[in-house]
Design an enzyme around this catalytic site. Sequence first.
Site, PDB file in Angstrom:
ATOM      1  N   TYR A  41      56.953  86.206  37.657  1.00  0.00           N
ATOM      2  CA  TYR A  41      57.390  86.202  36.290  1.00  0.00           C
ATOM      3  C   TYR A  41      57.687  84.470  36.146  1.00  0.00           C
ATOM      4  CZ  TYR A  41      58.550  91.218  35.856  1.00  0.00           C
ATOM      5  OH  TYR A  41      58.357  92.534  35.568  1.00  0.00           O
ATOM      6  N   GLY A 201      63.743  94.162  28.770  1.00  0.00           N
ATOM      7  CA  GLY A 201      63.831  92.710  28.793  1.00  0.00           C
ATOM      8  C   GLY A 201      64.960  92.373  27.431  1.00  0.00           C
TER       9      GLY A 201
END
Length: 243
Positions: A41, A201
């Site tokens: 990420y 998220g």
Amino acid sequence: MPVVGIGCNAFGSRIDADQVQEVVDAAIDRGVTFFDTADTYGLGASEELLGAALGSRRDDVVVATKFGMDMQGRNGDDGGRRGSAAYVRTAVEASLRRLGTDHVDLYQLHTPDPLTPVEETLEALDALVQAGTVRAIGCSNFQAWQLVDADWRSRSADLARFATAQNEYSLYNRTAEVELVPACDMGGLAAQDAVTSVIAGATRPEQVRANADAVGWLPSEDDLVALSEIGAARQSYTTFAPA
């Protein structure tokens, strides 16, 4: 494992350090203490920003990170064998540095490695568990047969077993164009027998608060039947605990 987790895939790619700090602070304020990131990420940025935002609160939360996807050379030339023992050691050391910690609570193989025997990966992960570098191990994006095979091999060799299996799942149905409110999606997923944690998220504090509140909804049996009829799409992540 906490019921609600914060997915950190936007950290360092869609939100900056100040915004990450706001999300992390909002989560901890609401009692959300599970943060799920990965080395890939932001190519390391997510781990760095998460570690900085947690600061002295590191031991008050559960930090999960993942390895095994392409880091574009940041972990050296891996030859595509990102489940190899050598790569596992390199990857975890890099993640620890970025997170600013001496251990990972949950370390997960992000995707199966078709070039490395799974026994080699499991042995390397077991060594991390035995050393205390990793508290528990898990996998992500495994097919059912791959999970069963890995679990059988772990048992046979008396190695640490995958404690979790993470897969994308949602009650949102794109085909029917039905989008549920957070309480239905988050609460409905959390109520499934096989689901331990629901990871979503967040890029804003208000999203964190909405998701934290959503799991407080307890669906009835009729609600669960109705939700199951909506269908599933590859959207959110859920964490399952293998039997």
